[in-house]
Each structure stands twice: as structure tokens, then as C-alpha cells.
Design a protein around this motif. Structure first.
Motif, mmCIF file in Angstrom:
data_model
loop_
_atom_site.group_PDB
_atom_site.id
_atom_site.type_symbol
_atom_site.label_atom_id
_atom_site.label_comp_id
_atom_site.label_asym_id
_atom_site.label_seq_id
_atom_site.Cartn_x
_atom_site.Cartn_y
_atom_site.Cartn_z
ATOM 1 N N LYS A 16 2.365 -7.496 -13.809
ATOM 2 C CA LYS A 16 3.343 -6.748 -13.016
ATOM 3 C C LYS A 16 2.833 -5.335 -12.739
ATOM 4 O O LYS A 16 2.938 -4.826 -11.626
ATOM 5 C CB LYS A 16 4.680 -6.701 -13.773
ATOM 6 C CG LYS A 16 5.865 -6.372 -12.895
ATOM 7 C CD LYS A 16 7.153 -6.336 -13.688
ATOM 8 C CE LYS A 16 7.565 -7.718 -14.162
ATOM 9 N NZ LYS A 16 8.863 -7.721 -14.822
ATOM 10 N N GLN A 17 2.250 -4.684 -13.764
ATOM 11 C CA GLN A 17 1.725 -3.332 -13.599
ATOM 12 C C GLN A 17 0.560 -3.314 -12.609
ATOM 13 O O GLN A 17 0.436 -2.405 -11.802
ATOM 14 C CB GLN A 17 1.252 -2.778 -14.949
ATOM 15 C CG GLN A 17 2.376 -2.449 -15.892
ATOM 16 C CD GLN A 17 3.255 -1.337 -15.379
ATOM 17 O OE1 GLN A 17 4.323 -1.573 -14.840
ATOM 18 N NE2 GLN A 17 2.801 -0.124 -15.524
ATOM 19 N N GLU A 18 -0.287 -4.335 -12.673
ATOM 20 C CA GLU A 18 -1.413 -4.429 -11.748
ATOM 21 C C GLU A 18 -0.915 -4.552 -10.312
ATOM 22 O O GLU A 18 -1.433 -3.909 -9.402
ATOM 23 C CB GLU A 18 -2.271 -5.642 -12.119
ATOM 24 C CG GLU A 18 -3.511 -5.790 -11.272
ATOM 25 C CD GLU A 18 -4.337 -7.017 -11.628
ATOM 26 O OE1 GLU A 18 -5.169 -7.407 -10.809
ATOM 27 O OE2 GLU A 18 -4.133 -7.583 -12.727
ATOM 28 N N GLU A 19 0.116 -5.355 -10.127
ATOM 29 C CA GLU A 19 0.702 -5.534 -8.791
ATOM 30 C C GLU A 19 1.300 -4.222 -8.288
ATOM 31 O O GLU A 19 1.114 -3.846 -7.131
ATOM 32 C CB GLU A 19 1.767 -6.626 -8.844
ATOM 33 C CG GLU A 19 2.299 -7.036 -7.490
ATOM 34 C CD GLU A 19 1.261 -7.687 -6.595
ATOM 35 O OE1 GLU A 19 1.299 -7.451 -5.378
ATOM 36 O OE2 GLU A 19 0.409 -8.425 -7.127
ATOM 37 N N LYS A 20 2.001 -3.504 -9.167
ATOM 38 C CA LYS A 20 2.582 -2.216 -8.783
ATOM 39 C C LYS A 20 1.485 -1.221 -8.413
ATOM 40 O O LYS A 20 1.612 -0.472 -7.446
ATOM 41 C CB LYS A 20 3.427 -1.639 -9.927
ATOM 42 C CG LYS A 20 4.793 -2.249 -10.063
ATOM 43 C CD LYS A 20 5.569 -1.531 -11.162
ATOM 44 C CE LYS A 20 6.933 -2.137 -11.350
ATOM 45 N NZ LYS A 20 7.683 -1.455 -12.414
ATOM 46 N N GLY A 21 0.417 -1.212 -9.197
ATOM 47 C CA GLY A 21 -0.694 -0.302 -8.933
ATOM 48 C C GLY A 21 -1.351 -0.597 -7.599
ATOM 49 O O GLY A 21 -1.672 0.311 -6.830
ATOM 50 N N ARG A 22 -1.558 -1.875 -7.311
ATOM 51 C CA ARG A 22 -2.167 -2.273 -6.038
ATOM 52 C C ARG A 22 -1.262 -1.862 -4.876
ATOM 53 O O ARG A 22 -1.733 -1.369 -3.855
ATOM 54 C CB ARG A 22 -2.409 -3.785 -6.044
ATOM 55 C CG ARG A 22 -3.235 -4.257 -4.872
ATOM 56 C CD ARG A 22 -3.630 -5.710 -5.028
ATOM 57 N NE ARG A 22 -4.596 -5.874 -6.112
ATOM 58 C CZ ARG A 22 -4.537 -6.820 -7.035
ATOM 59 N NH1 ARG A 22 -3.548 -7.695 -7.023
ATOM 60 N NH2 ARG A 22 -5.464 -6.907 -7.964
ATOM 61 N N ASN A 23 0.040 -2.049 -5.052
ATOM 62 C CA ASN A 23 1.007 -1.680 -4.017
ATOM 63 C C ASN A 23 0.970 -0.172 -3.770
ATOM 64 O O ASN A 23 0.983 0.276 -2.621
ATOM 65 C CB ASN A 23 2.404 -2.124 -4.453
ATOM 66 C CG ASN A 23 3.363 -2.218 -3.299
ATOM 67 O OD1 ASN A 23 2.984 -2.093 -2.146
ATOM 68 N ND2 ASN A 23 4.626 -2.435 -3.602
ATOM 69 N N LEU A 24 0.910 0.608 -4.848
ATOM 70 C CA LEU A 24 0.861 2.062 -4.723
ATOM 71 C C LEU A 24 -0.404 2.509 -3.990
ATOM 72 O O LEU A 24 -0.351 3.375 -3.110
ATOM 73 C CB LEU A 24 0.909 2.706 -6.114
ATOM 74 C CG LEU A 24 0.830 4.228 -6.148
ATOM 75 C CD1 LEU A 24 2.059 4.838 -5.485
ATOM 76 C CD2 LEU A 24 0.705 4.706 -7.577
ATOM 77 N N ILE A 25 -1.535 1.898 -4.318
ATOM 78 C CA ILE A 25 -2.790 2.250 -3.650
ATOM 79 C C ILE A 25 -2.706 1.944 -2.160
ATOM 80 O O ILE A 25 -3.154 2.735 -1.328
ATOM 81 C CB ILE A 25 -3.980 1.523 -4.317
ATOM 82 C CG1 ILE A 25 -4.218 2.115 -5.704
ATOM 83 C CG2 ILE A 25 -5.231 1.625 -3.462
ATOM 84 C CD1 ILE A 25 -5.193 1.349 -6.558
ATOM 85 N N MET A 26 -2.112 0.807 -1.807
ATOM 86 C CA MET A 26 -1.965 0.463 -0.389
ATOM 87 C C MET A 26 -1.091 1.490 0.336
ATOM 88 O O MET A 26 -1.386 1.871 1.472
ATOM 89 C CB MET A 26 -1.376 -0.941 -0.224
ATOM 90 C CG MET A 26 -2.339 -2.040 -0.556
ATOM 91 S SD MET A 26 -3.790 -1.947 0.492
ATOM 92 C CE MET A 26 -4.730 -3.293 -0.119
ATOM 93 N N TRP A 27 -0.007 1.942 -0.305
ATOM 94 C CA TRP A 27 0.853 2.965 0.295
ATOM 95 C C TRP A 27 0.086 4.260 0.499
ATOM 96 O O TRP A 27 0.199 4.915 1.546
ATOM 97 C CB TRP A 27 2.077 3.230 -0.582
ATOM 98 C CG TRP A 27 3.235 2.349 -0.240
ATOM 99 C CD1 TRP A 27 3.655 1.244 -0.929
ATOM 100 C CD2 TRP A 27 4.115 2.481 0.874
ATOM 101 N NE1 TRP A 27 4.735 0.698 -0.305
ATOM 102 C CE2 TRP A 27 5.049 1.426 0.804
ATOM 103 C CE3 TRP A 27 4.205 3.398 1.919
ATOM 104 C CZ2 TRP A 27 6.052 1.273 1.743
ATOM 105 C CZ3 TRP A 27 5.219 3.234 2.857
ATOM 106 C CH2 TRP A 27 6.121 2.175 2.760
#
Length: 48
Positions: A16-27
Motif C-alpha cells: 500500500k505504501q509503495e502504491e501511495k509513493g508511486r502515486n505521489l511521484i506521478m503527481w
């Protein structure tokens, strides 16, 4: 038994944290691209 349950929870949390991190980087990347486009438009407007 409890150890396996705890390990599964940790793995799910890490995923879940990895997914959140990837999402933040995309933003962040998307925001930087948008700011770059706005700056290019502004610069071309000022130059003309």
C-alpha cells in the motif's frame, strides 16, 4: 500462526505504501510538467 498473520499484514502495508509513493511521484512529475508548460507559454507571451 500469529507470525504469518503479522507478516501478511506487513507485506500488505508495504504494498500500500509503495502504491501511495508511486502515486505521489506521478503527481509531482505531472505538476512539474504543467508548470513547465505554463512557464513556456508565459515566456513566449512576454517575448512577443
Amino acid at each position: 500462526m500469529a507470525n504469518k498473520k503479522g507478516q501478511a499484514k506487513r507485506e500488505a502495508y508495504a504494498k500500500k505504501q509503495e502504491e501511495k509513493g508511486r502515486n505521489l511521484i506521478m503527481w509531482i512529475i505531472g505538476t512539474l510538467i504543467a508548470l513547465g508548460i505554463i512557464y513556456a507559454l508565459w515566456a513566449s507571451f512576454i517575448m512577443s
